[in-house]
Design a protein around this motif. Sequence first.
Motif, PDB file in Angstrom:
ATOM      1  N   LEU A  37       0.862  -0.986   0.260  1.00  0.00           N
ATOM      2  CA  LEU A  37       0.477   0.147  -0.089  1.00  0.00           C
ATOM      3  C   LEU A  37       0.739   1.296  -0.524  1.00  0.00           C
ATOM      4  O   LEU A  37       0.283   2.157  -0.961  1.00  0.00           O
ATOM      5  N   ASN A  38       1.876   1.461   1.118  1.00  0.00           N
ATOM      6  CA  ASN A  38       2.811   2.518   0.877  1.00  0.00           C
ATOM      7  C   ASN A  38       3.171   2.412  -1.290  1.00  0.00           C
ATOM      8  O   ASN A  38       4.138   3.923  -1.438  1.00  0.00           O
ATOM      9  N   ALA A  39       3.141   1.361  -1.345  1.00  0.00           N
ATOM     10  CA  ALA A  39       4.432   1.346  -3.351  1.00  0.00           C
ATOM     11  C   ALA A  39       3.520   2.457  -3.460  1.00  0.00           C
ATOM     12  O   ALA A  39       3.092   2.931  -4.373  1.00  0.00           O
ATOM     13  N   ILE A  40       2.626   1.990  -3.270  1.00  0.00           N
ATOM     14  CA  ILE A  40       1.242   2.121  -4.363  1.00  0.00           C
ATOM     15  C   ILE A  40       0.278   3.791  -4.258  1.00  0.00           C
ATOM     16  O   ILE A  40       0.862   4.434  -5.153  1.00  0.00           O
ATOM     17  N   LEU A  41       1.368   4.095  -2.707  1.00  0.00           N
ATOM     18  CA  LEU A  41       0.693   5.487  -2.286  1.00  0.00           C
ATOM     19  C   LEU A  41       2.301   6.488  -2.867  1.00  0.00           C
ATOM     20  O   LEU A  41       1.569   7.592  -2.939  1.00  0.00           O
ATOM     21  N   TYR A  42       2.627   6.378  -2.741  1.00  0.00           N
ATOM     22  CA  TYR A  42       4.063   6.878  -3.270  1.00  0.00           C
ATOM     23  C   TYR A  42       3.881   7.520  -4.913  1.00  0.00           C
ATOM     24  O   TYR A  42       4.192   7.826  -5.988  1.00  0.00           O
ATOM     25  N   TRP A  43       3.599   5.865  -6.121  1.00  0.00           N
ATOM     26  CA  TRP A  43       3.091   5.864  -7.282  1.00  0.00           C
ATOM     27  C   TRP A  43       2.046   6.749  -8.224  1.00  0.00           C
ATOM     28  O   TRP A  43       1.873   7.396  -8.450  1.00  0.00           O
ATOM     29  N   LEU A  44       1.163   6.390  -6.998  1.00  0.00           N
ATOM     30  CA  LEU A  44       0.348   7.563  -6.782  1.00  0.00           C
ATOM     31  C   LEU A  44      -0.107   9.366  -6.604  1.00  0.00           C
ATOM     32  O   LEU A  44       0.188  10.012  -7.159  1.00  0.00           O
ATOM     33  N   ASN A  45       0.979   9.930  -6.165  1.00  0.00           N
ATOM     34  CA  ASN A  45       1.480  10.541  -5.316  1.00  0.00           C
ATOM     35  C   ASN A  45       2.508  11.425  -6.037  1.00  0.00           C
ATOM     36  O   ASN A  45       2.866  12.934  -6.117  1.00  0.00           O
ATOM     37  N   THR A  46       3.443  10.905  -6.863  1.00  0.00           N
ATOM     38  CA  THR A  46       4.479  10.971  -7.644  1.00  0.00           C
ATOM     39  C   THR A  46       3.999  11.570  -8.786  1.00  0.00           C
ATOM     40  O   THR A  46       4.523  11.745  -9.358  1.00  0.00           O
ATOM     41  N   GLY A  47       3.084  10.069  -9.351  1.00  0.00           N
ATOM     42  CA  GLY A  47       2.824  10.117 -11.229  1.00  0.00           C
ATOM     43  C   GLY A  47       3.974   9.692 -11.907  1.00  0.00           C
ATOM     44  O   GLY A  47       4.344   9.451 -12.578  1.00  0.00           O
ATOM     45  N   SER A  62       5.410  -6.820  -8.882  1.00  0.00           N
ATOM     46  CA  SER A  62       4.850  -7.072  -8.139  1.00  0.00           C
ATOM     47  C   SER A  62       3.862  -5.968  -7.242  1.00  0.00           C
ATOM     48  O   SER A  62       3.012  -6.292  -6.846  1.00  0.00           O
ATOM     49  N   VAL A  63       4.455  -4.906  -7.671  1.00  0.00           N
ATOM     50  CA  VAL A  63       3.757  -3.775  -6.805  1.00  0.00           C
ATOM     51  C   VAL A  63       2.117  -3.461  -7.596  1.00  0.00           C
ATOM     52  O   VAL A  63       1.394  -3.289  -7.465  1.00  0.00           O
ATOM     53  N   TYR A  64       3.118  -3.538  -8.901  1.00  0.00           N
ATOM     54  CA  TYR A  64       2.071  -3.728 -10.128  1.00  0.00           C
ATOM     55  C   TYR A  64       0.559  -4.092 -10.299  1.00  0.00           C
ATOM     56  O   TYR A  64      -0.389  -3.921 -10.115  1.00  0.00           O
ATOM     57  N   SER A  65       1.519  -5.334 -10.009  1.00  0.00           N
ATOM     58  CA  SER A  65       0.070  -7.252  -9.952  1.00  0.00           C
ATOM     59  C   SER A  65      -0.602  -7.062  -8.641  1.00  0.00           C
ATOM     60  O   SER A  65      -1.804  -6.964  -8.454  1.00  0.00           O
ATOM     61  N   ARG A  66      -0.524  -6.505  -7.930  1.00  0.00           N
ATOM     62  CA  ARG A  66      -1.008  -6.070  -6.273  1.00  0.00           C
ATOM     63  C   ARG A  66      -2.333  -5.485  -6.918  1.00  0.00           C
ATOM     64  O   ARG A  66      -3.327  -5.444  -5.889  1.00  0.00           O
ATOM     65  N   PHE A  67      -1.368  -4.018  -7.512  1.00  0.00           N
ATOM     66  CA  PHE A  67      -2.903  -3.053  -7.346  1.00  0.00           C
ATOM     67  C   PHE A  67      -3.554  -3.097  -8.374  1.00  0.00           C
ATOM     68  O   PHE A  67      -4.502  -2.494  -8.926  1.00  0.00           O
ATOM     69  N   HIS A  68      -3.202  -3.960  -9.540  1.00  0.00           N
ATOM     70  CA  HIS A  68      -4.570  -4.202 -10.586  1.00  0.00           C
ATOM     71  C   HIS A  68      -5.112  -6.258 -10.766  1.00  0.00           C
ATOM     72  O   HIS A  68      -5.634  -6.142 -11.298  1.00  0.00           O
TER      73      HIS A  68
END
Length: 69
Positions: A37-47, A62-68
Amino acid sequence: MKGHEISEKQRNRIKVKFPPEKKPQVGRPGKSNREMLNAILYWLNTGIPWRDLPERFGPWQSVYSRFHA
């Protein structure tokens, strides 16, 4: 704790929304729901592109697959 990461209090409020974490039978253990979740939030906040996620989050795939999922 960095600005994009969730606090312990926030995690306790939302942890029931996530599936229980499983221990792998073989191979390397996966990242916790909180770390993902922290990785996904980082991705969302930074773009940034997925491939540019910092190494501390583990493989971007791994982060991408959990997000999707």
